[in-house]
Design a protein around this motif. Structure first.
Motif, PDB file in Angstrom:
ATOM      1  N   ALA A 353      52.677  83.858 101.262  1.00  0.00           N
ATOM      2  CA  ALA A 353      53.611  83.693 100.100  1.00  0.00           C
ATOM      3  C   ALA A 353      53.018  82.970  99.108  1.00  0.00           C
ATOM      4  CB  ALA A 353      54.539  83.139 100.530  1.00  0.00           C
ATOM      5  N   LYS A 354      52.449  81.900  99.218  1.00  0.00           N
ATOM      6  CA  LYS A 354      51.947  81.022  98.060  1.00  0.00           C
ATOM      7  C   LYS A 354      50.356  81.217  97.739  1.00  0.00           C
ATOM      8  CE  LYS A 354      55.892  78.652  97.648  1.00  0.00           C
ATOM      9  NZ  LYS A 354      56.612  79.204  98.734  1.00  0.00           N
ATOM     10  N   GLY A 355      49.780  81.553  98.677  1.00  0.00           N
ATOM     11  CA  GLY A 355      48.221  81.814  98.525  1.00  0.00           C
ATOM     12  C   GLY A 355      47.457  80.477  98.258  1.00  0.00           C
ATOM     13  N   TYR A 356      47.939  79.387  98.971  1.00  0.00           N
ATOM     14  CA  TYR A 356      47.316  78.085  98.807  1.00  0.00           C
ATOM     15  C   TYR A 356      46.054  77.989  99.620  1.00  0.00           C
ATOM     16  CZ  TYR A 356      51.942  76.574  96.411  1.00  0.00           C
ATOM     17  OH  TYR A 356      52.544  76.352  95.533  1.00  0.00           O
ATOM     18  N   THR A 357      46.101  78.695 100.896  1.00  0.00           N
ATOM     19  CA  THR A 357      44.990  78.388 101.826  1.00  0.00           C
ATOM     20  C   THR A 357      44.432  79.835 102.435  1.00  0.00           C
ATOM     21  OG1 THR A 357      44.473  77.342 103.910  1.00  0.00           O
ATOM     22  CG2 THR A 357      46.743  77.967 103.528  1.00  0.00           C
ATOM     23  N   TYR A 358      43.470  79.693 102.798  1.00  0.00           N
ATOM     24  CA  TYR A 358      43.110  80.869 104.064  1.00  0.00           C
ATOM     25  C   TYR A 358      43.845  80.835 105.205  1.00  0.00           C
ATOM     26  CZ  TYR A 358      39.092  81.813 101.154  1.00  0.00           C
ATOM     27  OH  TYR A 358      38.268  82.355  99.918  1.00  0.00           O
ATOM     28  N   GLY A 359      44.356  79.619 105.521  1.00  0.00           N
ATOM     29  CA  GLY A 359      45.174  79.703 106.994  1.00  0.00           C
ATOM     30  C   GLY A 359      45.637  78.173 107.099  1.00  0.00           C
ATOM     31  N   ALA A 360      46.780  78.172 108.007  1.00  0.00           N
ATOM     32  CA  ALA A 360      47.473  76.829 108.291  1.00  0.00           C
ATOM     33  C   ALA A 360      47.821  77.005 109.704  1.00  0.00           C
ATOM     34  CB  ALA A 360      48.580  76.728 107.460  1.00  0.00           C
ATOM     35  N   ARG A 380      43.622  74.674  98.390  1.00  0.00           N
ATOM     36  CA  ARG A 380      43.146  74.502  97.161  1.00  0.00           C
ATOM     37  C   ARG A 380      43.361  73.155  96.492  1.00  0.00           C
ATOM     38  NH1 ARG A 380      45.856  79.119  95.166  1.00  0.00           N
ATOM     39  NH2 ARG A 380      46.179  77.667  93.198  1.00  0.00           N
ATOM     40  N   ALA A 381      42.397  72.434  96.079  1.00  0.00           N
ATOM     41  CA  ALA A 381      42.600  70.945  95.432  1.00  0.00           C
ATOM     42  C   ALA A 381      43.855  71.240  94.281  1.00  0.00           C
ATOM     43  CB  ALA A 381      41.492  70.576  94.802  1.00  0.00           C
ATOM     44  N   ASP A 382      44.053  72.056  93.390  1.00  0.00           N
ATOM     45  CA  ASP A 382      44.920  72.148  92.383  1.00  0.00           C
ATOM     46  C   ASP A 382      46.217  72.324  92.847  1.00  0.00           C
ATOM     47  OD1 ASP A 382      44.050  74.688  93.089  1.00  0.00           O
ATOM     48  OD2 ASP A 382      45.054  75.581  91.331  1.00  0.00           O
ATOM     49  N   VAL A 383      46.487  72.696  94.149  1.00  0.00           N
ATOM     50  CA  VAL A 383      47.826  72.880  94.802  1.00  0.00           C
ATOM     51  C   VAL A 383      48.092  71.739  95.826  1.00  0.00           C
ATOM     52  CG1 VAL A 383      48.102  75.214  94.012  1.00  0.00           C
ATOM     53  CG2 VAL A 383      47.026  75.000  96.191  1.00  0.00           C
ATOM     54  N   THR A 384      47.418  70.789  95.826  1.00  0.00           N
ATOM     55  CA  THR A 384      47.591  69.872  96.977  1.00  0.00           C
ATOM     56  C   THR A 384      49.103  69.282  97.037  1.00  0.00           C
ATOM     57  OG1 THR A 384      45.162  69.073  96.719  1.00  0.00           O
ATOM     58  CG2 THR A 384      46.757  67.776  98.005  1.00  0.00           C
ATOM     59  N   GLY A 385      49.647  68.781  95.912  1.00  0.00           N
ATOM     60  CA  GLY A 385      50.843  68.420  95.921  1.00  0.00           C
ATOM     61  C   GLY A 385      51.881  69.430  96.538  1.00  0.00           C
ATOM     62  N   PRO A 386      51.925  70.794  95.869  1.00  0.00           N
ATOM     63  CA  PRO A 386      52.776  71.743  96.210  1.00  0.00           C
ATOM     64  C   PRO A 386      52.707  72.150  97.470  1.00  0.00           C
ATOM     65  CG  PRO A 386      52.035  71.984  93.952  1.00  0.00           C
ATOM     66  CD  PRO A 386      51.199  70.975  94.637  1.00  0.00           C
ATOM     67  N   ALA A 387      51.465  72.238  97.984  1.00  0.00           N
ATOM     68  CA  ALA A 387      51.082  72.453  99.548  1.00  0.00           C
ATOM     69  C   ALA A 387      51.672  71.496 100.535  1.00  0.00           C
ATOM     70  CB  ALA A 387      49.583  72.735  99.752  1.00  0.00           C
ATOM     71  N   LEU A 388      51.665  70.261 100.246  1.00  0.00           N
ATOM     72  CA  LEU A 388      52.352  69.002 100.972  1.00  0.00           C
ATOM     73  C   LEU A 388      53.874  69.352 101.061  1.00  0.00           C
ATOM     74  CD1 LEU A 388      51.936  66.720 103.102  1.00  0.00           C
ATOM     75  CD2 LEU A 388      51.734  65.370 100.989  1.00  0.00           C
TER      76      LEU A 388
END
Length: 516
Positions: A353-360, A380-388
Motif C-alpha cells: 500500500a505505502k511502498g515504504y519497504t521491500y518487506g516487513a 526508506r530513510a525519508d519515510v522513517t516516521g510515517p513507517a513507524l
C-alpha cells in the motif's frame, strides 16, 4: 543426354505416383445407388467474448493435500545420564550425527557475552590428541566437514556422513565433545576471528538494532539480554581460562545428547552411544530456565544513530512466551496474520500500500524461557516516521479490526503446510531433534503443535492477539540517520528518545536538532 534421360525418367515416375489408377469392378456388381443428401448439422454459435472469460471468475479448486508425515523421534537414556535421540530415515545411505549441549548463550556470565559461542567453536580447534589441521583432515578423509551452531538455549556440533563411515565419524565427534584441546594459540586465533567478524557486523543496521532490541526487551543483565555472539567489548575480555571454566561447568553427559538421524536403527544408535560415550563422566547439570522478564509500559524509544544511512531499521517487540506455553499455537497464528507471511497485514501495508519497504515481518520465538515477540522492517530513510506510525496503527488495528476467518485460515494453512520444509534433510531433522532437547520438550512436540494449530479457534486467536500486541507494551528501536530520527521519530510522541551506544561502538554526536 544422361542428365536429360534422368530428368525425363524422374518426371515419369512423379507422374505415376500422383495419378490415380481406375479401379476394376466386377461386372456382376450392381451400380451403386445415389444416397439421399444429408441434412446439414446446425453450426455451433461462437461463444461470446464474456463467456470465453467466464472461467476466470472462479479460482480452480486445489487438489487434495498430501498427507503430512512428521518424523518420529525415539529417546533413550544411558546410565551416565546421556540422552540418545534417534530418527530412522532409510531413503538414502546418509546419517546425521550430532552432539547437542543443553547450555547456550544464556549461560554467559555477566559482561562475558559471547563466551558460550567462543567455547563451543573451540571444540573444533583440536581434540583427542589431534591439532586443528589434523582433526580437520581426519574429518575430510571421511568426506565431511563438521559444523557447530550456538543458540541462546544450547549448541550442537555435528556432521552428515555416508552410513558406511558413520562409526569413524562418531569416533571423531566423541573426541570433539569429550577431549577438546583448548590450545592457547588456537584460542587466540579463534578469538581474533570472532572479533573481526563482530567489527564487520557493526556496519549492518539489523545487527545494531538487534543488540539494542535485546537490551530493551529483556534488560542488559538478563540471560537473554545480549546476542549469542557477544559484542567486541565483551569478547575482547574473554580468556582461555574463561572458556575452560565454561566447558567444565556446562558440558557433561547429563547436559548432552547424541542425535542420530538417517539410515540407522535405534539399536545401532544406542550401541554407538555406549561405545563412544558410555564411560563419559562429568558433574555438569542442566541450569534452570531463565526467569521471565517484565513487560512494563513503554516510556522511551531507543535509537541507534548511524549518520548517512539511506534506510532506517525498525524493530518493535516485547517478551512473548516460553516453549510449550498454552498460548503457543494461537500466538503463532496471530503473529502470522500480523506479519508472518507476504500477505500479512504489516507487509501489505508497508510494502504494497505505502511502498515504504521491500518487506516487513514478525515472529514469535518461544525459548526454554520466555522468548521475544518481534516485528521489524527496513524502510526508506525519508519515510522513517510515517513507517513507524504504520507499525503502531497496525498494532492498534488488531483490536479495532479483529482477525477475519479468511486471514486465520490462510495463516493456519500456510503454517501447517510449511512443516515438511523443516524436515527436508537429515541435518534439519537433527537440528529439530536438538531443539527438542534444548527446550526440554516431549518427542511428540511437532504433532502437538500441528494439533494446536488445527484446533485454535478464532476467539482464542483474537484473545491472544489483543493480549500480546498491545502497542503500549511494545519496545521500539530505530537505527538511522540522527537528523532524520530527530525530525521524524522524535515528533511522534511515542516516548523519550534515548540514544544507545551499541557494542561499545560509540554513539555518534547528537544532531543539531537534538542539541536544541
Amino acid at each position: 543426354m544422361r542428365r536429360l534421360f534422368l530428368a525425363v525418367s524422374l518426371l515419369a515416375l512423379a507422374s505415376c505416383a500422383t495419378t490415380s489408377q481406375p479401379e476394376t469392378k466386377p461386372e456382376s456388381a450392381p451400380a451403386p445407388q445415389a444416397e439421399a443428401p444429408k441434412a446439414e448439422a446446425p453450426k455451433a454459435e461462437a461463444p461470446k467474448a464474456e463467456d470465453a472469460e467466464a472461467f476466470r471468475a472462479k479460482m480452480p479448486a486445489p487438489g487434495k493435500a498430501p498427507e503430512l508425515v512428521l518424523p518420529v523421534f525415539e529417546q533413550v537414556k544411558l546410565d551416565n545420564g546421556l540422552t540418545v535421540l534417534v530418527n530412522a530415515r532409510h531413503e538414502l545411505p546418509l546419517v546425521f550425527l550430532g552432539v547437542a549441549f543443553a547450555e547456550g548463550g544464556s549461560q554467559d556470565p555477566a559482561s562475558q557475552g559471547g563466551l558460550a559461542d567462543l567455547t563451543y567453536k573451540m571444540l573444533l580447534e583440536g581434540a583427542g590428541g589431534k591439532d586443528t589441521i589434523a582433526l580437520d583432515n581426519a574429518f575430510a578423509d571421511l568426506g565431511v566437514s563438521p559444523s557447530v551452531t550456538v543458540s541462546p538455549d544450547g549448541a550442537v556440533v555435528g556432521v552428515r556422513v555416508l552410513t558406511r563411515n558413520a562409526d569413524k565419524a562418531l569416533a571423531l565427534l566423541s573426541d570433539v565433545a569429550r577431549r577438546p584441546t583448548f590450545a592457547q594459540k588456537d584460542f587466540d586465533r579463534r578469538k581474533k576471528q570472532q572479533l573481526a567478524d563482530l567489527v564487520r557486523r557493526l556496519g549492518t543496521p539489523s545487527f545494531l538494532a538487534n543488540q539494542a532490541y535485546l537490551q530493551a526487551v529483556f534488560g542488559a543483565s538478563h540471560p537473554y539480554g545480549h546476542p549469542v555472539s557477544g559484542t567486541p567489548a565483551t569478547v575482547d575480555k574473554i580468556t582461555l581460562q574463561d572458556a575452560k571454566r565454561f566447558y567444565q561447568k556446562n558440558v557433561g553427559p547429563k547436559t548432552a545428547a547424541l542425535v542420530v538421524v538417517g539410515d540407522v536403527t535405534k539399536e545401532q544408535a544406542v550401541a554407538w552411544a555406549k561405545k563412544y560415550f558410555g564411560d563419559w563422566k562429568g558433574e555438569a547439570m542442566p541450569a534452570p530456565p531463565p526467569p521471565a522478564p517484565p513487560a512494563p509500559p513503554r516510556d522511551s524509544l531507543f535509537v541507534v544513530y548511524k549518520p548517512g544511512l539511506e534506510q532506517s531499521y525498525i524493530m518493535v517487540g516485547r517478551p512473548g512466551i516460553s516453549a510449550n506455553h498454552p498460548d503457543q499455537e494461537a500466538l503463532e497464528l496471530a503473529t502470522t496474520v500480523f506479519g508472518g507471511f507476504f500477505g500479512s497485514r504489516l507487509n501489505m501495508n508497508l510494502r504494497e500500500a505505502k511502498g515504504y519497504t521491500y518487506g516487513a515481518g514478525a515472529s514469535s520465538d518461544p525459548r526454554l524461557g520466555v522468548g521475544p515477540l518481534t516485528a521489524y522492517s527496513q524502510v526508506r530513510a525519508d519515510v522513517t516516521g510515517p513507517a513507524l506510525g504504520e507499525f503502531i496503527h497496525e498494532l492498534n488495528d488488531i483490536k479495532t479490526r479483529p482477525i477475519t476467518s479468511k486471514e486465520l485460515e490462510a495463516a493456519r494453512e500456510g503454517l501447517i503446510r510449511s512443516y515438511p520444509g523443516i524436515f527436508e534433510t537429515v541435518e534439519w531433522v537433527g537440528a529439530n531433534a536438538a531443539t527438542l532437547f534444548f527446550k526440554r520438550l516431549p518427542m511428540d512436540e511437532f504433532a502437538h503443535q500441528i494439533a494446536g494449530l488445527e484446533k485454535a479457534t478464532p476467539a482464542e486467536v483474537q484473545r491472544v492477539a489483543e493480549a500480546y500486541f498491545n502497542p503500549s507494551s511494545m519496545q521500539i528501536i530505530v537505527v538511522g540517520d540522527p537528523d532524520i530520527l530527530q525530525k521524524q521519530v522524535g515528533t511522534l510522541n511515542l516516548g523519550k528518545l534515548i540514544a544507545v551506544d551499541v557494542a561499545g561502538a560509540g554513539t555518534p554526536a547528537p544532531s543539531k536538532a537534538e542539541k536544541k
